[in-house]
Design a protein around this motif. Structure first.
Motif, PDB file in Angstrom:
ATOM      1  N   MET A 223       0.837  -1.206   0.000  1.00 17.68           N
ATOM      2  CA  MET A 223       0.000   0.000   0.000  1.00 17.68           C
ATOM      3  C   MET A 223       0.875   1.261   0.000  1.00 17.68           C
ATOM      4  O   MET A 223       1.867   1.344   0.728  1.00 17.68           O
ATOM      5  N   LYS A 224       0.517   2.227  -0.848  1.00 16.19           N
ATOM      6  CA  LYS A 224       1.306   3.442  -0.966  1.00 16.19           C
ATOM      7  C   LYS A 224       1.163   4.302   0.288  1.00 16.19           C
ATOM      8  O   LYS A 224       0.069   4.476   0.829  1.00 16.19           O
ATOM      9  N   LYS A 225       2.297   4.823   0.769  1.00 13.76           N
ATOM     10  CA  LYS A 225       2.281   5.643   1.972  1.00 13.76           C
ATOM     11  C   LYS A 225       1.621   6.992   1.711  1.00 13.76           C
ATOM     12  O   LYS A 225       1.727   7.554   0.624  1.00 13.76           O
ATOM     13  N   ARG A 226       0.924   7.509   2.728  1.00 15.36           N
ATOM     14  CA  ARG A 226       0.414   8.875   2.661  1.00 15.36           C
ATOM     15  C   ARG A 226       1.608   9.821   2.718  1.00 15.36           C
ATOM     16  O   ARG A 226       2.656   9.497   3.304  1.00 15.36           O
ATOM     17  N   LYS A 227       1.458  10.987   2.110  1.00 17.18           N
ATOM     18  CA  LYS A 227       2.632  11.853   1.925  1.00 17.18           C
ATOM     19  C   LYS A 227       2.369  13.277   2.401  1.00 17.18           C
ATOM     20  O   LYS A 227       1.309  13.845   2.173  1.00 17.18           O
TER      21      LYS A 227
ATOM     22  N   ASP B 184       4.250   6.381   9.802  1.00 18.71           N
ATOM     23  CA  ASP B 184       3.947   5.588   8.609  1.00 18.71           C
ATOM     24  C   ASP B 184       3.803   6.424   7.346  1.00 18.71           C
ATOM     25  O   ASP B 184       3.478   5.894   6.281  1.00 18.71           O
ATOM     26  N   TRP B 185       4.027   7.712   7.452  1.00 15.13           N
ATOM     27  CA  TRP B 185       3.901   8.601   6.305  1.00 15.13           C
ATOM     28  C   TRP B 185       5.255   8.795   5.628  1.00 15.13           C
ATOM     29  O   TRP B 185       6.309   8.639   6.248  1.00 15.13           O
ATOM     30  N   GLU B 186       5.214   9.206   4.357  1.00 15.71           N
ATOM     31  CA  GLU B 186       6.427   9.639   3.671  1.00 15.71           C
ATOM     32  C   GLU B 186       6.552  11.142   3.891  1.00 15.71           C
ATOM     33  O   GLU B 186       5.639  11.899   3.567  1.00 15.71           O
TER      34      GLU B 186
ATOM     35  N   HIS C 211       6.931  15.393  -5.726  1.00 17.62           N
ATOM     36  CA  HIS C 211       6.073  14.843  -4.671  1.00 17.62           C
ATOM     37  C   HIS C 211       4.813  15.675  -4.439  1.00 17.62           C
ATOM     38  O   HIS C 211       3.855  15.197  -3.822  1.00 17.62           O
TER      39      HIS C 211
ATOM     40  N   ASP D 180       1.310  14.347  -5.291  1.00 18.47           N
ATOM     41  CA  ASP D 180       0.832  13.209  -4.502  1.00 18.47           C
ATOM     42  C   ASP D 180       0.653  13.530  -3.027  1.00 18.47           C
ATOM     43  O   ASP D 180       0.216  12.674  -2.255  1.00 18.47           O
TER      44      ASP D 180
ATOM     45  N   GLU E  71      -0.784  14.716   0.371  1.00 17.92           N
ATOM     46  CA  GLU E  71      -2.081  14.943   1.006  1.00 17.92           C
ATOM     47  C   GLU E  71      -2.043  16.227   1.830  1.00 17.92           C
ATOM     48  O   GLU E  71      -3.031  16.931   1.959  1.00 17.92           O
TER      49      GLU E  71
ATOM     50  N   LYS F 244      -3.676  15.324  -4.876  1.00 15.19           N
ATOM     51  CA  LYS F 244      -4.295  14.713  -3.693  1.00 15.19           C
ATOM     52  C   LYS F 244      -4.374  15.658  -2.493  1.00 15.19           C
ATOM     53  O   LYS F 244      -4.776  15.243  -1.405  1.00 15.19           O
TER      54      LYS F 244
END
Length: 320
Positions: free
Chosen positions: A1-5, A26-28, A41, A44, A46, A65
């Protein structure tokens, strides 16, 4: 699953980065001022903290996003507010970070003009020993603070140490500690004639655009000093120049201007009764720490819990 950024378009100390990582392990996390660091970035992300020129094409792209933008400045008037509102993006500012440094600058300007420090600095360069007709003092005078937010409140607090009478203007007209009399914006004409110092700390909005012009300067005492650390667009600059030239007011301390940098052709540079600072009144060694610890992290915790970030939430209708 892609990390939230989350993208932070500022240079942060490692200690601040580590504080953020503890909140969003757990975020980028992308951190850096240079566009090369954040541009790939931004689309993408958030969350974006810090508005930069060039961000709009990425974060307002139809596929972007972005859900929440935290600015690194108190003012938001330079942002594409209508586009952000149309995309229902939550916007929070860095309001409150500047209360200490800007209130210090306000008093530096007030005291500098009162005690002719700017004149003596000029004389020092030419090795001129001259009294310069020094006679004024600031104690027990009256200051009008136009915009009693965080900066205005701190300014009022400091004014009380000088035994000053403090008059304030705020939209609600509600009383505030350290302010002796509160007025609403439509009562500005009642406040101005009473003031020895008029201090503008307002944000730039449709309501405050060119609020101070010839009419307002004519309502001030001829002995009064005008201080603007809000936004240059709040003042009709040509009218201010004329008021200073004609002696309608006594002097001005200016940190902000209609066009920045201030043109070398501006007569303000050469005026003996003007002190100019280059939009630096909010600069401080503690800036990033206050944004990260007092605003970004608390807002981030709320966001992670599904709540709307509440600290300095911008009202799109009001513009601040």
């Amino acid at each position: 699953m892609k990390k939230r950024k989350i993208v932070i378009t500022q240079k942060l100390d490692q200690s601040h980065i580590e504080q953020l990582k503890k909140v969003i392990p757990d975020w980028e996390l992308i951190v850096g001022k240079d566009q090369e660091i954040w541009q790939e970035h931004a689309k993408d992300a958030e969350i974006i903290a810090g508005w930069k020129k060039g961000l709009e094409e990425y974060c307002l792209d139809p596929q972007a996003k972005l859900k929440w933008l935290q600015t690194w400045s108190a003012g938001v008037d330079k942002l594409p507010l209508e586009k952000l509102e149309a995309r229902n993006i939550t916007l929070t500012s860095a309001n409150g970070v500047h209360a200490y440094p800007i209130s210090e600058t306000i008093f530096a300007l007030m005291l500098g003009l009162t005690r002719k420090i700017h004149t003596y600095v000029r004389n020092q360069h030419s090795k001129t020993w001259h009294h310069a007709h020094m006679e004024l003092e600031m104690h027990e005078k009256t200051v009008g603070i136009i915009g009693v937010g965080a900066i205005g409140k701190e300014t009022a607090k400091l004014a009380k140490a000088f035994g000053m009478t403090v008059l304030g203007v705020r939209n609600s007209g509600k009383p505030v500690e350290y302010v002796d009399e509160m007025y609403t914006p439509d009562q500005l004409h009642l406040l101005l004639p009473k003031c020895d110092y008029v201090v503008v700390t307002l944000p730039h909005t449709k309501a405050t655009h060119r609020l101070f012009g010839a009419e307002q300067f004519s309502q001030m005492k001829s002995t009064a000093f005008f201080i603007n650390i809000g936004r240059g667009e709040i003042v009709v600059e040509d009218d201010l120049v004329q008021a200073l030239k004609e002696g309608t007011i006594s002097g001005a301390g200016l940190d902000v201007f209609e066009t920045e940098p201030l043109s070398k052709e501006s007569p303000l540079w050469e005026m003996e009764n003007v002190i100019i600072t280059p939009h630096t009144s909010g600069s401080t060694e503690h800036y990033n720490q206050r944004v990260v610890e007092n605003i970004l992290i608390p807002n981030l915790k709320n966001y992670l819990e599904g709540a709307t970030p509440s600290i300095n939430l911008v009202n799109y209708v009001k513009g601040y």
